[in-house]
Design a protein around this motif. Structure first.
Motif, PDB file in Angstrom:
ATOM      1  N   GLY A 209      26.559  28.418  36.313  1.00 15.66           N
ATOM      2  CA  GLY A 209      27.386  27.237  36.574  1.00 15.66           C
ATOM      3  C   GLY A 209      27.148  26.327  35.199  1.00 15.66           C
ATOM      4  O   GLY A 209      28.161  25.088  35.133  1.00 15.66           O
ATOM      5  N   GLU A 210      25.943  26.283  34.018  1.00 14.60           N
ATOM      6  CA  GLU A 210      26.089  25.400  33.027  1.00 14.60           C
ATOM      7  C   GLU A 210      26.632  25.766  32.348  1.00 14.60           C
ATOM      8  O   GLU A 210      26.550  25.028  31.379  1.00 14.60           O
ATOM      9  CB  GLU A 210      24.922  25.702  33.018  1.00 14.60           C
ATOM     10  N   GLN A 211      27.343  27.190  32.541  1.00 13.32           N
ATOM     11  CA  GLN A 211      28.541  27.218  31.641  1.00 13.32           C
ATOM     12  C   GLN A 211      29.580  26.172  31.530  1.00 13.32           C
ATOM     13  O   GLN A 211      31.350  27.003  30.472  1.00 13.32           O
ATOM     14  CB  GLN A 211      28.962  29.208  31.223  1.00 13.32           C
ATOM     15  N   GLY A 212      30.191  25.708  32.989  1.00 15.30           N
ATOM     16  CA  GLY A 212      31.422  25.377  32.934  1.00 15.30           C
ATOM     17  C   GLY A 212      31.668  25.356  34.464  1.00 15.30           C
ATOM     18  O   GLY A 212      32.264  27.133  33.900  1.00 15.30           O
ATOM     19  N   GLY A 213      33.043  24.537  34.430  1.00 12.38           N
ATOM     20  CA  GLY A 213      33.883  25.409  35.961  1.00 12.38           C
ATOM     21  C   GLY A 213      34.625  26.654  35.356  1.00 12.38           C
ATOM     22  O   GLY A 213      35.041  27.263  35.942  1.00 12.38           O
ATOM     23  N   ASP A 214      35.642  26.269  34.427  1.00 16.57           N
ATOM     24  CA  ASP A 214      36.100  27.518  33.929  1.00 16.57           C
ATOM     25  C   ASP A 214      35.797  28.762  33.846  1.00 16.57           C
ATOM     26  O   ASP A 214      36.048  29.483  34.130  1.00 16.57           O
ATOM     27  CB  ASP A 214      37.206  27.475  32.757  1.00 16.57           C
ATOM     28  N   ALA A 215      34.264  28.739  33.451  1.00 19.07           N
ATOM     29  CA  ALA A 215      33.861  29.816  33.147  1.00 19.07           C
ATOM     30  C   ALA A 215      33.012  30.717  34.584  1.00 19.07           C
ATOM     31  O   ALA A 215      33.705  32.174  34.961  1.00 19.07           O
ATOM     32  CB  ALA A 215      32.397  29.970  32.111  1.00 19.07           C
ATOM     33  N   VAL A 216      32.775  29.508  35.410  1.00 17.82           N
ATOM     34  CA  VAL A 216      32.656  29.948  36.074  1.00 17.82           C
ATOM     35  C   VAL A 216      33.782  30.544  37.366  1.00 17.82           C
ATOM     36  O   VAL A 216      33.686  31.715  38.336  1.00 17.82           O
ATOM     37  CB  VAL A 216      32.107  28.374  37.751  1.00 17.82           C
ATOM     38  N   LEU A 217      34.708  30.391  37.295  1.00 20.73           N
ATOM     39  CA  LEU A 217      35.658  30.804  37.417  1.00 20.73           C
ATOM     40  C   LEU A 217      36.163  32.309  37.183  1.00 20.73           C
ATOM     41  O   LEU A 217      37.281  32.970  38.097  1.00 20.73           O
ATOM     42  CB  LEU A 217      36.816  30.340  37.582  1.00 20.73           C
ATOM     43  N   LYS A 218      36.145  32.392  35.680  1.00 19.14           N
ATOM     44  CA  LYS A 218      36.442  33.916  35.959  1.00 19.14           C
ATOM     45  C   LYS A 218      35.658  34.245  36.051  1.00 19.14           C
ATOM     46  O   LYS A 218      36.411  35.517  36.111  1.00 19.14           O
ATOM     47  CB  LYS A 218      36.156  33.651  33.883  1.00 19.14           C
ATOM     48  N   ARG A 219      33.604  34.441  36.037  1.00 20.66           N
ATOM     49  CA  ARG A 219      34.000  35.307  36.734  1.00 20.66           C
ATOM     50  C   ARG A 219      33.770  35.110  38.247  1.00 20.66           C
ATOM     51  O   ARG A 219      33.636  37.128  38.976  1.00 20.66           O
ATOM     52  CB  ARG A 219      31.974  34.599  36.676  1.00 20.66           C
ATOM     53  N   ILE A 220      34.417  34.439  39.415  1.00 21.70           N
ATOM     54  CA  ILE A 220      35.220  35.011  40.100  1.00 21.70           C
ATOM     55  C   ILE A 220      35.837  35.895  40.366  1.00 21.70           C
ATOM     56  O   ILE A 220      36.237  36.645  40.691  1.00 21.70           O
ATOM     57  CB  ILE A 220      34.834  33.083  41.106  1.00 21.70           C
ATOM     58  N   ALA A 221      37.210  35.506  39.081  1.00 27.42           N
ATOM     59  CA  ALA A 221      38.286  36.272  38.857  1.00 27.42           C
ATOM     60  C   ALA A 221      37.223  37.650  38.590  1.00 27.42           C
ATOM     61  O   ALA A 221      38.277  38.846  39.296  1.00 27.42           O
ATOM     62  CB  ALA A 221      38.917  35.840  37.784  1.00 27.42           C
ATOM     63  N   SER A 222      36.510  38.255  37.970  1.00 25.59           N
ATOM     64  CA  SER A 222      36.130  39.192  38.063  1.00 25.59           C
ATOM     65  C   SER A 222      34.589  39.942  39.120  1.00 25.59           C
ATOM     66  O   SER A 222      35.236  41.193  39.195  1.00 25.59           O
ATOM     67  CB  SER A 222      35.028  39.407  36.635  1.00 25.59           C
ATOM     68  N   SER A 223      34.590  39.175  40.415  1.00 24.37           N
ATOM     69  CA  SER A 223      33.860  39.767  41.463  1.00 24.37           C
ATOM     70  C   SER A 223      35.425  39.816  42.332  1.00 24.37           C
ATOM     71  O   SER A 223      34.899  40.625  43.056  1.00 24.37           O
ATOM     72  CB  SER A 223      33.087  38.634  42.215  1.00 24.37           C
ATOM     73  N   ILE A 224      35.840  39.849  41.710  1.00 23.71           N
ATOM     74  CA  ILE A 224      37.761  40.003  43.045  1.00 23.71           C
ATOM     75  C   ILE A 224      37.965  41.450  42.283  1.00 23.71           C
ATOM     76  O   ILE A 224      38.117  42.428  43.295  1.00 23.71           O
ATOM     77  CB  ILE A 224      38.759  38.891  42.480  1.00 23.71           C
ATOM     78  N   ASP A 225      38.365  41.233  41.021  1.00 19.36           N
ATOM     79  CA  ASP A 225      38.530  42.297  40.497  1.00 19.36           C
ATOM     80  C   ASP A 225      37.244  43.615  41.165  1.00 19.36           C
ATOM     81  O   ASP A 225      37.947  44.739  40.898  1.00 19.36           O
ATOM     82  CB  ASP A 225      38.624  42.376  38.937  1.00 19.36           C
ATOM     83  N   ASN A 226      36.418  43.404  41.201  1.00 18.06           N
ATOM     84  CA  ASN A 226      34.906  44.587  40.668  1.00 18.06           C
ATOM     85  C   ASN A 226      35.334  44.974  42.766  1.00 18.06           C
ATOM     86  O   ASN A 226      35.417  46.072  43.034  1.00 18.06           O
ATOM     87  CB  ASN A 226      33.635  43.822  41.334  1.00 18.06           C
ATOM     88  N   VAL A 227      35.433  44.183  43.929  1.00 17.11           N
ATOM     89  CA  VAL A 227      35.961  44.366  45.258  1.00 17.11           C
ATOM     90  C   VAL A 227      37.121  45.048  45.941  1.00 17.11           C
ATOM     91  O   VAL A 227      37.789  46.193  46.285  1.00 17.11           O
ATOM     92  CB  VAL A 227      35.711  42.872  46.267  1.00 17.11           C
ATOM     93  N   MET A 228      38.215  44.727  44.330  1.00 11.23           N
ATOM     94  CA  MET A 228      39.616  45.451  44.326  1.00 11.23           C
ATOM     95  C   MET A 228      39.565  46.798  44.112  1.00 11.23           C
ATOM     96  O   MET A 228      39.721  47.795  44.308  1.00 11.23           O
ATOM     97  CB  MET A 228      40.403  44.946  43.975  1.00 11.23           C
ATOM     98  N   THR A 229      38.912  46.819  42.739  1.00 13.93           N
ATOM     99  CA  THR A 229      39.386  48.255  42.112  1.00 13.93           C
ATOM    100  C   THR A 229      38.092  49.550  43.475  1.00 13.93           C
ATOM    101  O   THR A 229      38.243  50.286  43.565  1.00 13.93           O
ATOM    102  CB  THR A 229      38.320  48.651  40.791  1.00 13.93           C
ATOM    103  N   GLN A 230      36.509  48.227  44.135  1.00 14.88           N
ATOM    104  CA  GLN A 230      36.021  49.695  44.901  1.00 14.88           C
ATOM    105  C   GLN A 230      36.474  49.701  45.415  1.00 14.88           C
ATOM    106  O   GLN A 230      36.198  51.049  45.973  1.00 14.88           O
ATOM    107  CB  GLN A 230      34.648  48.428  44.787  1.00 14.88           C
ATOM    108  N   SER A 231      37.189  49.492  46.148  1.00 17.29           N
ATOM    109  CA  SER A 231      38.057  49.582  47.564  1.00 17.29           C
ATOM    110  C   SER A 231      39.483  50.483  47.273  1.00 17.29           C
ATOM    111  O   SER A 231      40.505  50.783  48.110  1.00 17.29           O
ATOM    112  CB  SER A 231      38.413  48.331  48.362  1.00 17.29           C
ATOM    113  N   GLY A 232      39.742  50.585  46.164  1.00 19.27           N
ATOM    114  CA  GLY A 232      41.512  50.970  45.437  1.00 19.27           C
ATOM    115  C   GLY A 232      42.293  49.951  46.021  1.00 19.27           C
ATOM    116  O   GLY A 232      43.374  50.667  45.737  1.00 19.27           O
ATOM    117  N   ALA A 233      42.592  48.728  46.342  1.00 20.93           N
ATOM    118  CA  ALA A 233      43.113  47.637  46.638  1.00 20.93           C
ATOM    119  C   ALA A 233      44.695  47.483  45.385  1.00 20.93           C
ATOM    120  O   ALA A 233      43.618  46.817  44.327  1.00 20.93           O
ATOM    121  CB  ALA A 233      42.677  46.863  47.622  1.00 20.93           C
TER     122      ALA A 233
END
Ligand code: ZN
Length: 327
Positions: A42-66
């Motif tokens: 969070g100390e890196q600012g809101g947009d950095a947090v959202l980027k990390r959320i986007a990459s966590s979403i990529d992670n779960v889609m890649t894992q499940s093949g969706a």
């Protein structure tokens, strides 16, 4: 028994906490197919947090093949009141956010539809749909951690209230003129029964020389008293720990009676780290206190139950919430 089908397509739920991001991809019945945990930074600012959320979403889609087209929607829980019309996080001291347009920014990044709500509202929705509150219409949830979060669902809908602060059960006043709360008021439930309040009371007693097993269990660090340590001291019969935790549970019982007298829920669910560790010991005290404070038959036959979903409650509730808009 097979769980009933909740969604027409798999959903993604994200729990953004003060320090961590927890993301789940669930199937049509709410079973987790993939998960991702990472630091929020969070100390890196809101947009950095959202980027990390986007990459966590990529992670779960890649894992499940969706792919994106396979996903019904994305739900996000944030530790802040949320303006539901715009998906703006109004005020999150832990993340340093004020009026941060989280929905608009995340949708732009993901090119997917996102539905945002307060994290504890979504934890309550998770328990309502998939946990201890399954099959009910009206529920109040208390989540006891560092602070105390709350959520209220009436007729299947989260209560947000005129100013998006509905369900803040941690800030109902339990002791007039009581201890100062982080919100600036005095005597809130959070100021009398949260981990911060319990730690404050234990430290004060210890510095007054009251004997306790914590002196041995904690070595020299009394700033962070983990639930596992409290559990050990409580089970070993430590009188100080028992007195302070039992009083916290008693105050939670008063808050349970207050919300029950106000809205008459079908069930009250209590979760969070402290109750995951000591629920068997503390729920009976919550119940005794609530019984003493119910108005007439207000609490008759109403269960006061432990939450069932643990750390997954918010992410599951976020997935359910994302689907509610689509169906
Ligand atoms: Zn407060």
């Amino acid at each position: 028994m097979a769980k009933k089908k909740l969604f027409s397509r798999p959903m993604i739920g994200v729990d953004l906490g003060a320090t961590k991001i927890y993301t789940l991809l669930v199937d049509e019945r709410g079973n987790a197919l993939a998960e991702s945990k990472m630091n929020a930074c969070g100390e890196q600012g809101g947009d950095a947090v959202l980027k990390r959320i986007a990459s966590s979403i990529d992670n779960v889609m890649t894992q499940s093949g969706a792919g994106k087209k396979d996903i019904g929607g994305v739900g996000l829980g944030v530790p802040s009141p949320v303006d539901l019309k715009t998906g703006t996080a109004l005020f999150s001291p832990n993340l340093g956010w004020r009026n941060f347009p989280v929905k608009a920014r995340l949708e732009k990044q993901l090119k997917m539809r996102v539905r945002v709500d307060n994290d504890v509202n979504l934890g309550t929705l998770g328990e309502f749909t998939l946990g201890a509150g399954r099959g009910t219409r009206n529920i109040a949830g208390f989540f006891v951690g560092t602070g105390i979060g709350g959520g209220v669902i009436v007729d299947g809908k989260i209560i947000h209230g005129k100013n998006n602060t509905g369900g803040e059960l941690g800030h109902t006043i339990i002791l007039a003129d009581g201890p100062l709360c982080g919100c600036g008021n005095r005597g809130c439930l959070e100021a009398t029964a949260s981990r911060i309040a319990i730690t404050r009371d234990l430290q004060a007693a210890m510095s007054n020389g009251i004997p306790t097993l914590l002196n041995n269990l904690l070595a020299h660090d009394t700033d962070r008293i983990k639930s596992s340590i409290l559990k050990k001291a409580y089970k070993d019969g430590d009188e100080l720990v028992r007195a302070i935790l039992d009083r916290a549970a008693w105050h939670i019982g008063i808050a349970v009676a207050n919300i029950t007298n106000s809205i008459g829920p079908d069930i009250v669910v209590i979760g969070g780290g402290l109750f995951e560790a000591l629920g068997q010991q503390l729920i009976p005290i919550v119940r005794r206190s609530a019984m003493l404070h119910f108005f007439g038959p207000a609490g008759k036959d109403m269960p006061i139950a432990l939450a069932e979903l643990g750390d997954a409650a918010v992410a599951l509730g976020a997935a359910v919430n994302a689907a509610a808009r689509i169906s």
